[in-house]
Design an enzyme around this catalytic site. Structure first.
Site, mmCIF file in Angstrom:
data_model
loop_
_atom_site.group_PDB
_atom_site.id
_atom_site.type_symbol
_atom_site.label_atom_id
_atom_site.label_comp_id
_atom_site.label_asym_id
_atom_site.label_seq_id
_atom_site.Cartn_x
_atom_site.Cartn_y
_atom_site.Cartn_z
ATOM 1 N N TYR A 1 0.505 -1.508 -0.196
ATOM 2 C CA TYR A 1 -0.396 -0.427 0.212
ATOM 3 C C TYR A 1 0.761 1.326 0.029
ATOM 4 C CZ TYR A 1 -3.886 3.272 1.421
ATOM 5 O OH TYR A 1 -4.236 4.214 1.878
ATOM 6 N N LYS B 1 1.232 4.065 -2.871
ATOM 7 C CA LYS B 1 0.525 5.810 -1.920
ATOM 8 C C LYS B 1 0.980 6.851 -2.534
ATOM 9 C CE LYS B 1 -3.729 5.085 -1.708
ATOM 10 N NZ LYS B 1 -4.761 6.436 -2.568
#
Length: 263
Positions: free
Chosen positions: A157, A161
């Site tokens: 993740y 991002k």
């Protein structure tokens, strides 16, 4: 009228059916914009859109180029233009690096990175001179504090991002060099007690990284100078700022909205 006033502007918010996206859509509406919610969650999205004055709903799988083309065309036709795109849709899978599941990483890459890139593609095409809307505007990508800190069990993740941050800066440069008249910025939200935030606390404690979900939340708060979790309104107000003339000379930037956690 203030520089935060968005009266007359038209916005599309991905992942707007619930959570942060719904809060952003509501804040944009409160500032005067008409908002199209775009989401794969049709029933929830339509229900959220029904509470937005002058707004609407359009189905959108952000990983589909065809869906993006149709969603932007629908927004321009229904709202009479497009001035703001918020690339908020995202997914998070919690896992240790030693337990990496390739399909989970591919899902996050598809939604968080490709989905944002397609939003940039179709937003810029519509808002640049000669586009379906053609009056310039503002694109706000939603990155995460995960792009700026080292927190366990969110490596995939965090990587996606971080990619959103880089996409933002390159898109801003391309838009400027080519005269599109579209500002591109992103925000780094801190942890908020949405479904995704609660899930992270539960799953990291389940991996034995914290004694309990409450302990996981406490660890985040302890790392945050402001001494609390973020709230939906904190993130939504930042989006209104970046969509408005108050940020007219802010471009290619990443705005931390994390209470200082990622400093």
């Amino acid at each position: 009228m203030t520089t935060f006033d968005l009266t007359g502007r038209r916005a599309l918010v991905t992942g707007g059916a619930r959570g942060l996206g719904a809060g952003m859509a509501q804040a944009l509406t409160a500032a005067g914009a008409r908002v199209m919610i775009a989401d794969v969650l049709k029933d929830v999205g339509e229900q959220t859109a029904a509470g937005l004055e002058g707004g609407g709903f359009v189905p959108l799988d952000v990983t589909s180029d065809g869906d993006w083309e149709a969603a932007v065309a629908h927004t321009v036709a229904e709202l009479g233009g497009l001035d703001i795109v918020v690339n908020n849709a995202g997914v998070e899978v919690t896992q240790l690096i030693v337990d990496t599941e390739p399909d989970d990483i591919r899902t996050m890459l598809e939604v968080n990175v490709l989905g944002t890139m397609l939003g940039l593609k179709h937003g810029l095409r519509a808002m640049r001179p000669g586009g379906a809307a053609g009056n310039g505007g503002s694109i706000i990508n939603i990155s995460s504090v995960a792009a700026t800190i080292a927190f366990p069990a969110i490596a995939g993740y965090s990587a996606t991002k971080s990619a959103v941050d880089r996409l933002t800066r390159v898109a801003a440069m391309e838009s400027g060099k080519l005269g599109y008249g579209v500002r591109v910025n992103c925000i780094y939200p801190g942890l908020v007690a949405t479904d995704m935030g609660v899930k992270l606390a539960v799953e990291t404690s389940g991996l034995g990284l914290f004694e309990s979900p409450d302990a996981a939340v406490g660890a985040v708060v302890e790392l945050t100078p402001s001494g609390r979790l973020g709230e939906v309104a904190d993130m939504a107000d930042a989006v209104v700022f970046l969509a408005s003339d108050a940020s007219r000379f802010v471009n290619g930037a990443g705005l931390p909205v994390d209470g200082g956690m990622g400093m």
